[in-house]
Motif scaffolding. Structure first.
Motif, short mmCIF file in Angstrom:
data_model
loop_
_atom_site.label_atom_id
_atom_site.label_comp_id
_atom_site.label_asym_id
_atom_site.label_seq_id
_atom_site.Cartn_x
_atom_site.Cartn_y
_atom_site.Cartn_z
N GLN A 188 18.78 7.83 10.46
CA GLN A 188 18.30 9.05 11.08
C GLN A 188 18.53 8.76 12.75
N ASP A 189 18.72 7.68 13.19
CA ASP A 189 18.80 7.36 14.80
C ASP A 189 20.11 7.86 15.39
N SER A 190 20.05 8.94 15.75
CA SER A 190 21.46 9.42 16.75
C SER A 190 21.92 8.46 17.67
N GLU A 191 21.09 7.85 18.14
CA GLU A 191 21.45 6.92 19.29
C GLU A 191 21.98 5.50 18.75
N LYS A 192 21.74 5.17 17.47
CA LYS A 192 22.15 4.02 16.88
C LYS A 192 21.81 2.63 17.63
N THR A 193 20.35 2.84 17.66
CA THR A 193 19.90 1.55 18.55
C THR A 193 19.15 0.60 17.51
N PRO A 194 18.93 -0.64 17.70
CA PRO A 194 18.62 -1.61 16.82
C PRO A 194 17.19 -1.21 16.34
N GLY A 195 16.78 -1.28 14.85
CA GLY A 195 15.60 -0.97 14.31
C GLY A 195 15.50 -1.88 13.16
N PHE A 196 14.54 -1.63 12.37
CA PHE A 196 14.07 -2.34 11.08
C PHE A 196 13.12 -1.54 10.21
N LEU A 197 12.98 -1.97 9.03
CA LEU A 197 12.10 -1.27 8.07
C LEU A 197 10.84 -2.34 7.61
N PHE A 198 9.73 -1.67 7.54
CA PHE A 198 8.51 -2.59 7.15
C PHE A 198 8.12 -2.13 5.66
N TYR A 199 8.05 -3.14 4.86
CA TYR A 199 7.87 -2.94 3.33
C TYR A 199 6.44 -3.42 3.06
N ALA A 200 5.71 -2.88 2.10
CA ALA A 200 4.56 -3.51 1.35
C ALA A 200 4.70 -3.11 0.03
N PRO A 201 4.80 -3.85 -0.93
CA PRO A 201 5.13 -3.52 -2.24
C PRO A 201 4.00 -3.20 -3.15
N PHE A 202 4.25 -2.45 -4.15
CA PHE A 202 3.13 -1.91 -5.31
C PHE A 202 3.72 -2.14 -6.61
N TYR A 203 2.64 -2.47 -7.50
CA TYR A 203 3.04 -2.88 -8.94
C TYR A 203 2.15 -1.89 -9.67
N LYS A 204 2.31 -2.22 -10.91
CA LYS A 204 1.62 -1.70 -12.27
C LYS A 204 0.19 -2.53 -12.13
N GLY A 205 -0.88 -1.83 -11.77
CA GLY A 205 -2.17 -2.79 -11.85
C GLY A 205 -2.06 -3.44 -10.35
N ASP A 206 -2.74 -4.44 -10.59
CA ASP A 206 -3.01 -5.43 -9.38
C ASP A 206 -1.74 -6.33 -9.06
N ILE A 207 -1.73 -6.90 -7.85
CA ILE A 207 -0.60 -7.94 -7.54
C ILE A 207 -0.60 -8.97 -8.68
N PRO A 208 0.51 -9.11 -9.22
CA PRO A 208 0.53 -10.29 -10.27
C PRO A 208 0.50 -11.69 -9.48
N GLU A 209 0.32 -12.60 -10.23
CA GLU A 209 0.01 -13.97 -10.02
C GLU A 209 1.41 -14.78 -9.56
N THR A 210 2.34 -14.43 -10.61
CA THR A 210 3.73 -15.21 -10.36
C THR A 210 4.83 -14.17 -10.02
N VAL A 211 5.92 -14.79 -9.57
CA VAL A 211 7.10 -14.15 -9.12
C VAL A 211 7.70 -13.57 -10.26
N GLU A 212 7.69 -14.23 -11.33
CA GLU A 212 8.31 -13.47 -12.71
C GLU A 212 7.68 -12.38 -13.19
N GLU A 213 6.14 -12.22 -13.17
CA GLU A 213 5.49 -11.11 -13.33
C GLU A 213 5.63 -10.05 -12.36
N ARG A 214 5.93 -10.36 -10.93
CA ARG A 214 6.04 -9.42 -9.97
C ARG A 214 7.24 -8.80 -10.16
N ARG A 215 8.35 -9.24 -10.48
CA ARG A 215 9.63 -8.79 -10.62
C ARG A 215 9.57 -7.65 -11.81
#
Length: 580
Positions: A188-215
């Motif tokens: 969406q940047d018409s000038e094509k200048t450097p940018g980045f995206l900022f992510y915060a994940p959400f899950y079914k319920g609370d944040i799982p303890e292990t990587v496998e459960e999070r996936r």
């Protein structure tokens, strides 16, 4: 010489000046070091503050993302477009989060979920689609992004199509923490200048303890897109900063104020600093340098004032000591002046006496010669008349009689010239005189002597009409003196010649007297026109001729000088040309 020695400062004076100078330098150095330390601390403080502001703002953006996660969780993990827009509007992004481009939701969709996902979203937005196509086994499309007008091109964009977006999305999923992407260009940047995206994940319920459960339980990401330049404008106002900033992510430049075209750029910054910081899974390098605003804001003249003040004091001390030295030599100077005046008076008196003696002698000689000369001349005239009357045809008699007459007339002219040139003409009236006539009178007086010694005398006059305002007798005496000096110098040489040249140079008439002698040695050039200095043997010269000649020409507004450029001895007389 003695006066110069008395001018020199005593060693005690030099010691005082040296100690004062050392104190000045120490005071300047201490002041400068203190000021430099103060300015450097200011730079450190401001550069630290810049990084803290950026990290603090990133923390504030993260809080907004987790607020979005909490809102989704309050809707049992499933929020529609209407409720998300309502949440985003309550955030008042432009007011509370300057620099952010929007806030949105990304869902993680497996291939077997794709059709049901699209069917659900197209109920409210029939044109909704995921783009672009890719070869990954899952999808991370942007479902919602508010405000949607400026971010329309981003709706449906799949994070899995591009490495930096996809890598950060999976890292946020696996860690359960907020993450940012590597450098990207927002669609969406018409000038094509450097940018980045900022992510915060959400899950079914609370944040799982292990990587496998999070996936397994990941639902998606709350995200915010950023154009880096807008982020920096929101965080830091460049106009109020004295430090220019460059931010890099590995080899990619995200933001840069350090370029020569900038009006605030300082080619030689006073201070610079490189700091690397871990920022949500990435390493940002902050290159901070002082700019012109920093230099101007920290100009302090105190060290220079101390230095200049010390120099002034040291100069005054030197001046005081020097004046003390001068006062010691005043008596010596006065004595030297009186000696010089006495020498000048002695020189003038000697010359006047010489002229008086010559005048008396010339008058006596003229009297003794003129009486018999008159008789000879008268009788020759009678003889010539008788010869003409009797019509005597003997050529020898006529020729001899004419020679006797011409010789008698020449003797008379020489005697008159001796009487004329031997008198003191310093009180005569200044008149406009032809230079050619003055030269002719002088040459007539000297030519016979030159002939006897086989000295070749020549005159070159470029302008017979040249006139100068002068006392004719004095100028004639100067020329006679120069010719006599030349005669004495070359009479014993094998090659003997004297050349007189007259020409105009600017507003001056120049008379050059040159002889066949070599150039005068360097060691006596500076003494040549000093009173009583002579190179002639004892008894043959008083050393007054050139000194008096120089004085006479100077009184006429001219200059008598030795021509250093000539291979032979050549004197130049400069006299102002008569202005009609």
């Amino acid at each position: 010489m003695l006066g110069k020695k008395l001018d020199r400062l005593h060693w005690m004076h030099w010691l005082v000046i040296l100690l004062s100078t050392i104190l000045t330098v120490l005071a300047w150095k201490t002041s400068k070091e203190t000021l430099d330390e103060k300015v450097e601390n200011k730079f450190k403080r401001e550069s630290t503050q810049i990084i803290e502001l950026v990290l603090e703002r990133m923390q504030k953006y993260e809080d907004a993302l987790w607020g979005g996660v909490a809102t989704i969780n309050s809707h049992d993990g499933n929020i529609d477009y209407v409720h998300w827009r309502s949440f985003a509007q309550r955030l008042k992004l432009e007011e509370r989060y300057p620099g952010i481009n929007g806030i949105g939701v990304i869902h993680n969709i497996q291939k077997d979920q794709l059709n049901s996902y699209l069917k659900l979203e197209r109920k409210q937005r029939p044109n909704y689609k995921i783009h672009p196509a890719h070869s990954e086994k899952e999808y991370w499309p942007i479902t919602y992004i508010i405000p949607d007008d400026i971010n329309a091109k981003a709706v449906g964009l799949d994070m899995a199509h591009e490495t930096n977006r996809y890598t950060a999305a999976k890292k946020a999923r696996d860690t359960g923490k907020a993450q940012i992407t590597g450098p990207i260009t927002l669609v969406q940047d018409s000038e094509k200048t450097p940018g980045f995206l900022f992510y915060a994940p959400f899950y079914k319920g609370d944040i799982p303890e292990t990587v496998e459960e999070r996936r397994k339980k990941v639902v998606g990401l709350v995200y915010a897109p950023f154009v880096f330049s807008k982020l920096m404008q929101g965080v830091l106002n460049e106009k109020n900063r004295h430090i220019s900033l460059k931010v890099s992510d590995q080899d990619s430049v995200l933001y840069n104020e350090n370029f020569q075209e900038s009006s605030r750029f300082d080619n030689k910054p006073l201070f610079s600093k490189l700091v690397s910081k871990k920022v949500y899974g990435r390493t940002w390098t902050f290159d901070m340098r002082t700019n012109q605003a920093f230099r101007e804001a920290n100009v302090n003249a105190q060290p220079m004032i101390i230095l200049l003040g010390g120099i002034v004091i040291d100069s005054m001390l030197f001046l005081i000591f020097y004046m003390m030295g001068r006062s010691r030599r005043k008596a010596v100077e006065y004595a030297e002046l009186k000696v010089k005046e006495a020498d000048e008076q002695r020189m003038i008196a000697a010359n006047s006496a010489k002229l008086a003696s010559l005048g008396e002698m010339a008058a006596g000689i003229a009297h003794e010669i003129n009486n018999p000369l008159a008789i000879i001349t008268g009788n020759v005239r009678v003889l010539l008349k008788l010869l003409a009357k009797e019509d005597v045809k003997n050529a020898k008699i006529n020729e001899s009689a004419k020679m006797i007459h011409d010789t008698a007339m020449r003797i008379s002219k020489i005697v008159k010239g001796m009487r004329y040139l031997s008198r003191d003409g310093s009180q005569d009236e200044v008149k406009a005189e032809k230079v050619s006539e003055i030269l002719q009178d002088v040459v007539d007086l000297s030519s016979e002597k030159f002939k006897r010694q086989s000295v070749e005398l020549s005159i070159s006059n470029s302008d017979e009409s040249l006139k100068v305002d002068c006392r004719k007798i004095e100028i004639s005496q100067v020329l006679v003196n120069l010719l006599n000096n030349s005669y004495d110098a070359i009479k014993d040489l094998e090659t003997k010649w004297i050349k007189i040249e007259v020409f105009q140079e600017d507003q001056f008439c120049v008379v050059a007297v040159e002889d066949s002698g070599d150039q005068i040695p360097e060691e006596i050039k500076n003494k040549l026109m000093n009173p009583f200095f002579t190179t002639k043997p004892a008894g043959e010269g008083t050393g007054l001729g050139l000194s008096i000649s120089k004085r006479i020409i100077g009184k006429h507004g001219g200059k008598l000088s030795l021509d250093d450029k000539s291979a032979n001895t050549r004197f130049l007389i400069h006299l102002p040309i008569h202005s009609a």
